[in-house]
Design a protein around this motif. Structure first.
Motif, mmCIF file in Angstrom:
data_model
loop_
_atom_site.group_PDB
_atom_site.id
_atom_site.type_symbol
_atom_site.label_atom_id
_atom_site.label_comp_id
_atom_site.label_asym_id
_atom_site.label_seq_id
_atom_site.Cartn_x
_atom_site.Cartn_y
_atom_site.Cartn_z
ATOM 1 N N PHE A 178 -9.938 -0.237 -5.906
ATOM 2 C CA PHE A 178 -9.512 0.179 -4.562
ATOM 3 C C PHE A 178 -8.015 0.464 -4.564
ATOM 4 N N ARG A 179 -7.256 -0.455 -5.180
ATOM 5 C CA ARG A 179 -5.800 -0.298 -5.233
ATOM 6 C C ARG A 179 -5.440 1.043 -5.870
ATOM 7 N N ASP A 180 -6.090 1.360 -7.017
ATOM 8 C CA ASP A 180 -5.750 2.585 -7.739
ATOM 9 C C ASP A 180 -6.020 3.823 -6.879
ATOM 10 N N VAL A 181 -7.195 3.828 -6.224
ATOM 11 C CA VAL A 181 -7.555 5.002 -5.422
ATOM 12 C C VAL A 181 -6.631 5.119 -4.206
ATOM 13 N N PHE A 182 -6.378 3.966 -3.565
ATOM 14 C CA PHE A 182 -5.574 3.979 -2.342
ATOM 15 C C PHE A 182 -4.157 4.483 -2.646
ATOM 16 N N LYS A 183 -3.609 4.059 -3.771
ATOM 17 C CA LYS A 183 -2.267 4.522 -4.151
ATOM 18 C C LYS A 183 -2.281 6.013 -4.475
ATOM 19 N N LYS A 184 -3.353 6.444 -5.152
ATOM 20 C CA LYS A 184 -3.480 7.853 -5.530
ATOM 21 C C LYS A 184 -3.489 8.742 -4.286
ATOM 22 N N LEU A 185 -4.115 8.208 -3.207
ATOM 23 C CA LEU A 185 -4.192 8.975 -1.966
ATOM 24 C C LEU A 185 -2.868 8.983 -1.222
ATOM 25 N N GLY A 186 -1.964 8.079 -1.607
ATOM 26 C CA GLY A 186 -0.664 8.038 -0.943
ATOM 27 C C GLY A 186 -0.412 6.743 -0.191
ATOM 28 N N GLY A 187 -1.370 5.823 -0.225
ATOM 29 C CA GLY A 187 -1.206 4.557 0.486
ATOM 30 C C GLY A 187 -0.221 3.643 -0.222
ATOM 31 N N GLU A 188 0.230 2.640 0.501
ATOM 32 C CA GLU A 188 1.197 1.713 -0.069
ATOM 33 C C GLU A 188 0.560 0.334 -0.198
ATOM 34 N N MET A 189 0.731 -0.283 -1.386
ATOM 35 C CA MET A 189 0.218 -1.634 -1.586
ATOM 36 C C MET A 189 1.318 -2.628 -1.248
ATOM 37 N N LEU A 190 1.044 -3.500 -0.286
ATOM 38 C CA LEU A 190 2.056 -4.492 0.080
ATOM 39 C C LEU A 190 1.987 -5.724 -0.830
ATOM 40 N N GLY A 191 0.859 -5.910 -1.490
ATOM 41 C CA GLY A 191 0.763 -7.065 -2.386
ATOM 42 C C GLY A 191 -0.678 -7.365 -2.739
ATOM 43 N N GLU A 192 -0.872 -8.359 -3.606
ATOM 44 C CA GLU A 192 -2.233 -8.758 -3.977
ATOM 45 C C GLU A 192 -2.291 -10.262 -4.245
ATOM 46 N N SER A 193 -3.423 -10.845 -3.977
ATOM 47 C CA SER A 193 -3.625 -12.277 -4.237
ATOM 48 C C SER A 193 -4.864 -12.427 -5.093
ATOM 49 N N THR A 194 -4.902 -13.503 -5.879
ATOM 50 C CA THR A 194 -6.119 -13.779 -6.652
ATOM 51 C C THR A 194 -6.720 -15.097 -6.195
ATOM 52 N N ASN A 195 -8.018 -15.182 -6.278
ATOM 53 C CA ASN A 195 -8.710 -16.440 -5.971
ATOM 54 C C ASN A 195 -9.689 -16.735 -7.091
ATOM 55 N N THR A 196 -10.223 -17.955 -7.100
ATOM 56 C CA THR A 196 -11.284 -18.236 -8.060
ATOM 57 C C THR A 196 -12.598 -18.258 -7.289
#
Lengths: 383, 594
Positions: A178-196
């Motif tokens: 999702f991140r890759d596609v969203f950035k490709k479209l021009g969106g901005e990623m504010l951050g990411e978190s990981t969980n188990t």
């Protein structure tokens, strides 16, 4: 004992005669064990499709379908043995369990026997990539789902995003696509978190996202039960008001019973039964055959699996496994219960219509059924 | 050192090779699917026998061994996956590991060594636990290793499929590795370590008293069995080509334990029997459950019968054959029993040189003082009788002197050495051996093995066979050498127990009610033997018995305990006249009634 094995092998051979007018499909699926939740409903859908086709005189009115079923007990070693038995029995197509492990364990068999194999519902796009020419998937790939939801979000006007993912399994890393596609479209990623997977407490992640100023327009995750409900509740409790986007893993009754917290969540899934749609017709036929509505979308996906094989046999004009494989790899716009299915131009991973669902008043509302844009679909991730 | 006859081991090895070769040929004739089935069978059998090396010989059921299979699978695969693929799928791998690209055999050997090292650390902790506590600890091991594999993503890909492993385990490789594992297990079972561990399984206290360091033996078998599990894991990984942590968790644990329990834990014969039976039954059910036709009837597919079948076999085995289908003996031990006619070897007597003394020994159990400030001295070559009413503390005193109990207060000296607080194997090694009030033989071992274990575990096993034979000869039980100790008559069992103590080549022998349950003739014969032990071999004897005639006739000196205290000691004549002794045994008469 040797006699018994021999006799039962002969019995099995008689039960499923391989002839010119019969297409034998061998199934080495998980009818028991940990993967039965997916493979059992898939098998019901497959049998419905086979009954319909045979009742109409067979594929193209000529080739009847016979099933040779094996249970692999959700075990990779058993899958490899069962696949070999099916190959020895001369089946034309092999159906494998809906998880990468057992499906991958059968690769050696299907590639050396040159028999096309389809996994029931495995959604990892790496499966056909590692599996080689004879390995196909049937379920919408993780990367396809992510491409559809990212495109929808961008078109809706969401500009900033935050993803929550778990590196524990391939499926829970869908937000990375999702991140890759969203950035490709021009969106901005504010951050990411990981969980188990199985994490009890999501308040740390929720507070981090709530503390962003401004908050992201959307939060995307492919977590499923029991993680997704806890995560969603934590996000809303911390004051996160962003649009939440999920995946087919939350297409379950729980999501629709969360009350206010669940409202307006949007997720991707394999199909939606709108009036007059093939899926509605499928649901009716299913209820007629089995006496109850399908318990999950997997049954429709199983129906589609047979429709794909049918289409491939029609194109190949033969039950020869290699010809079926070549035809299958080139299929375009096969009409299944959940929508149109295309293998042409992919690596064995189907391009399917993906349905976007919004939780509305505790029910499902169709947001759209876009066909994914092939250019947007990210390449499978090996890690 | 190997403790069984070469004939038995050769028969066992020959049979293993013959069956494996036949199986491989039959499977090849049936075709690729049967070959795959048999490959999986050989891998499973390797794992079953791996669990058996620990669980069978120690008697501690392990739920955790599949964890070692997992470690072996991951460790070997990390070494064989092509470097280029590792670069793509495991970018976080340390560079030295990412560059390695080995073939199956070296990778498997390294994985086995690595797993053995892990097992050494884990086993050091687990070997301290007994019975069900140890079993639960192994369950913890399975869960922890599963968690670590999932969490260590840089190396294991977490819960995802670990793929790209070369599929190089073919039928012949699996058969060859399995034969190696079966040999290892069979040889270990009859090695001195294996025999000691089995003695510990039969009776831990008695094993300790004849010098068996049971934790150490458990650790050895734990490490060996972990290495065999790693071998099975490496084969499985290179058979499947792709796997994830869940392959090495409860499902396979259940299946392998089912094979082990149905066949019989304690033998290689049992492991093979269990694996064959379970595999055959599941294969037949699996073929039937896919649906078949009888004449005009078509039976539809009914899945799940294989698991139900396994469950029923376990139930059946538990009802009919608690020790498994193969029981407690290897087939070759039944068919080719050890010859009963061993040539007795005479060993020169050692004789007692040192005084054994206990000073101010006290033992409290909670608020109860079982032995209160008792001092005792046994001079070399003397027979000392210890008598007293029931509950007077005789056995507690004996248990302190033999290291089974640690004195609450007091000191034990032998010659110049302080023995206070030493474990029972250490005491045994100091030349102090004993028998038990309730016979504690290794019931399922042969008489010869019972005695041999003691000889092997003391004096560093020097001249063990000769010592064992001499001891059997002394007690006149050579004729029973090949019989299971548990099958002998009561009197013979007493004699075997004394022979076992004697095989330790002791300076001091403690006999706790050796004549109990014997008739007069047997007692007289025993008395004669004991007299000769003291006279001919110069062994000091501490004799506890209720048979006052025996005590009076044999003892040089008699000590009397009552309510934990020493109330008298002296020559038999003095003791007979002692007022306190008479009161303790017969009561004090009228005074107490008032």
């Amino acid at each position: 004992m040797k006699h018994l094995i021999l006799t039962s092998a002969i019995v099995a051979a008689f039960a499923a005669p391989v002839g010119a007018e019969t297409l034998t499909i061998g199934t080495a699926t998980a009818q028991t064990g940990g993967l039965a939740y997916a493979d059992v409903p898939t098998m019901q859908g497959m049998k419905l499709a086979i009954d319909e086709i045979n009742a109409a005189g067979g594929i193209d009115g000529a080739t009847k379908i016979a099933l040779l079923e094996k249970d692999v007990r959700s075990d990779p070693a058993q899958t490899s043995i069962a696949a070999q038995e099916l190959a020895d029995a001369g089946v034309s197509v092999i159906v494998l369990p809906g998880d990468s492990d057992p499906a991958l364990a059968a690769i050696g068999v299907v590639s050396s026997a040159k028999i096309p194999a389809i996994s029931t519902v495995a959604s990892s796009p790496t499966l056909p990539q590692i599996g080689g020419d004879y390995m196909f998937s049937n379920f919408p790939g993780d990367n396809v789902q992510a491409a559809v939801s990212a495109k929808w979000a961008w078109d809706e006007g969401y500009k900033t995003a935050w993803i929550v993912y778990s590196p524990d399994t391939q499926y829970t890393t869908m937000p990375l696509y999702f991140r890759d596609v969203f950035k490709k479209l021009g969106g901005e990623m504010l951050g990411e978190s990981t969980n188990t997977i199985g994490q009890q407490d999501f308040s740390a992640i929720a507070t981090t996202i709530a503390a962003q100023d401004p908050q992201p327009d959307l939060v995307m995750t492919s977590a499923y039960e029991p993680d997704f409900p806890s995560m969603l509740i934590a996000l809303r409790a911390a004051g996160v008001t962003s649009q939440v986007i999920g995946s087919d893993g939350i297409d379950s009754p729980t999501t629709f019973s969360l009350g206010d917290v669940g409202e307006d969540v949007v997720f991707t899934t394999a199909g939606f039964a709108i009036k007059g749609s093939p899926l509605e017709a499928f649901d009716k036929a299913f209820e007629q055959k089995y006496g109850s509505a399908p318990e999950s979308i997997y049954s429709a996906v199983g129906y589609d699996l047979i429709k794909v094989i049918e289409a491939a046999v029609i194109v190949a004009g033969s039950t020869d496994p290699t010809k079926i494989r070549d035809a299958m790899a080139d299929l375009e716009n096969v009409q299944g219960a959940t929508g149109l299915i295309t293998y042409k131009g992919t690596n064995g991973m189907p391009v399917r219509q993906v349905s976007l669902i919004r939780v509305k008043d505790g029910g499902r509302e169709l947001v759209g059924q876009p066909s994914p844009d092939a250019n947007l679909i990210p390449a499978p991730r090996m890690q | 050192m190997l403790t069984s006859s070469r004939r038995q081991l050769l028969a066992s090895g020959g049979m293993i090779i013959m069956l494996s070769v036949i199986a491989v040929f039959v499977a090849t004739w049936f075709g690729p699917a049967t070959e795959r089935m048999l490959t999986v069978f050989f891998i499973s059998l390797t794992a079953v026998v791996g669990i058996g090396v620990y669980s069978g010989n120690s008697g501690i059921l392990s739920f955790g061994h599949v964890a070692f299979m997992g470690i072996g699978a991951y460790a070997s695969s990390l070494l064989t996956v092509p470097a280029a693929l590792k670069g793509a799928t495991l970018p976080g791998l340390p560079t030295w590991l990412a560059a390695v690209e080995l073939t199956l055999i070296p990778a498997t050997l390294i994985a086995m060594v690595f797993t053995a090292v892990v097992a050494l650390a884990v086993g050091a902790a687990i070997s301290k636990l007994e019975g069900s506590a140890a079993t639960i600890a192994t369950l913890g091991l399975l869960i922890i290793v599963h968690g670590v594999i999932i969490g260590w993503r840089d190396v294991t890909r977490g819960a995802q499929s670990f793929f790209g492993v070369p599929r190089v385990t073919d039928l012949v490789t699996a058969a060859a590795f399995c034969v190696v594992a079966l040999f290892l297990a069979r040889l270990y079972r009859d090695s001195s370590s294996g025999l000691r561990l089995r003695a510990g399984r039969e009776n831990a206290i008695a094993a300790g008293a004849v010098g068996v360091r049971i934790r150490w033996e458990r650790l050895i078998s734990f490490v060996l069995s972990a290495a065999i599990m790693a071998l099975a894991g490496a084969m499985m990984a290179h058979f499947l080509g792709a796997f994830s942590p869940k392959k090495f968790y409860f499902n396979d644990t259940f299946l392998l334990l089912a094979m082990l329990i149905v066949g019989g834990m304690s033998t290689v014969t049992g492991a093979i029997t269990g694996a064959v039976v379970i595999t055959l039954v599941t294969e037949v059910l699996r073929r039937l459950e896919s649906g078949f036709s009888i004449g005009v009837f078509d039976v539809p597919p009914i899945f799940g019968t294989a698991q139900i079948g396994i469950g029923l076999i376990i139930l059946l085995a538990m009802f009919r054959k608690v020790d498994g289908l193969a029981g407690l003996k290897e087939w070759e031990e039944r068919v080719l029993p050890r010859s009963t006619l061993l040539a007795p070897a005479a060993l020169p007597p050692v004789g007692a040189r040192d005084v054994l003394s206990g000073k101010g020994l006290t033992r409290q159990f909670g608020g109860l003082t079982a032995v209160d400030d008792v001092s005792i001295q046994i001079l070399p070559g003397q027979i000392v009788g210890l008598i007293g009413p029931n509950g007077s503390g005789k056995t507690t005193l004996l248990n302190m002197l033999s290291g089974i109990l640690t004195p609450t207060e007091g000191q034990i000296l032998h010659g110049g050495r302080d023995l206070t607080g030493l474990s029972s194997p250490d005491i045994a090694d100091q030349g102090i051996a004993r028998t038990f009030q309730n016979i504690r033989l290794f019931a399922n071992l042969t008489v010869y093995q019972n005695v041999l274990v003691a000889a092997l575990s003391t004096h560093r096993g020097k001249d063990a066979v000769a010592r064992a034979q001499t001891a059997l000869d002394w007690l006149d039980v050579m004729k029973h050498a090949a019989a299971d100790a548990g099958t002998l008559s009561y009197g013979d069992q007493r004699r075997v127990e004394i022979a076992r103590a004697l095989a330790c080549q002791p300076q001091v022998l403690f006999l706790d009610e050796p004549a109990a349950g014997m008739n007069r003739e047997e007692t007289d014969a025993l008395m004669e033997i004991l007299r000769r032990l003291s006279a001919d071999l110069g062994i000091s004897v501490l004799l506890v018995d209720h048979d006052l005639e025996l005590i009076n006739q044999l003892s040089d000196r008699i000590m009397v305990l009552n309510e934990g205290r020493m109330i008298a000691q002296g020559s038999p004549k003095e003791i007979r006249r002692n007022k306190a002794v008479i009161e303790a045994y017969l009561g004090t008469g009228r005074e107490n009634e008032n």
